[in-house]
Motif scaffolding. Sequence first.
Motif, PDB file in Angstrom:
ATOM      1  N   LEU A  66       0.845  -1.194   0.000  1.00  0.00           N
ATOM      2  CA  LEU A  66       0.000   0.000   0.000  1.00  0.00           C
ATOM      3  C   LEU A  66       0.880   1.244   0.000  1.00  0.00           C
ATOM      4  O   LEU A  66       0.971   1.970   0.977  1.00  0.00           O
ATOM      5  CB  LEU A  66      -0.940  -0.017   1.208  1.00  0.00           C
ATOM      6  N   TRP A 116      -5.918  -1.108  -2.181  1.00  0.00           N
ATOM      7  CA  TRP A 116      -6.594  -0.670  -0.962  1.00  0.00           C
ATOM      8  C   TRP A 116      -7.963  -1.321  -0.771  1.00  0.00           C
ATOM      9  O   TRP A 116      -8.474  -1.369   0.344  1.00  0.00           O
ATOM     10  CB  TRP A 116      -6.763   0.848  -0.982  1.00  0.00           C
ATOM     11  N   ALA A 142     -11.391   0.987   0.849  1.00  0.00           N
ATOM     12  CA  ALA A 142     -11.135   0.307   2.120  1.00  0.00           C
ATOM     13  C   ALA A 142     -12.438   0.208   2.913  1.00  0.00           C
ATOM     14  O   ALA A 142     -13.383   0.960   2.698  1.00  0.00           O
ATOM     15  CB  ALA A 142     -10.084   1.076   2.922  1.00  0.00           C
TER      16      ALA A 142
END
Length: 169
Positions: free
Chosen positions: A10, A17, A43
């Motif tokens: 990431l 994500w 996310a």
Amino acid sequence: MNAPVDLDRLTSWYGPWSGVRVVILGRGVTGFSAADTLCELGAKVMVCAKDADELRLSMLEVIGGSYVPEPEDGHIPAGLSEFSPDVVVVSPGYRIDHPIVLWAQEASIPIWGDIDLAWRVRDKVHPAQWIVVTGTNGKTTTVQLTEAMLIAGGVRAIACGNIGRPVLD
């Protein structure tokens, strides 16, 4: 139990994500900025705070995040454990001995600040150069003076972080 996420991957706005489970400790300006950024990235976001005003709660719902209240007694909310976060993003102002921070440390859950997150996603449009000021006294004055000098020199600059706007905005 969810498969572990490789947080080392990431390192970009364009990284993997989607589905990363993030707990954000704090519901203020910085916490909401982190929640907004992470939801935009795909996310799964849960905000944990002692209280949250109705406007921020409704905005959090609109962007796709969830909220779990932080108990006054220092216990870890059941929803937090069940969420099984991959990382905890802690807003400025939370102490390192806060019960949720200690819980994350004991569970070996990585702990980031908003600056850590911002550094990882800084390439959204055009990577910017950063000047970072740390210390105990004089940071605000130094940051404002640096911003003024850069602007006077023809450089696009903005003071952000603990003064001005959140770095993720």
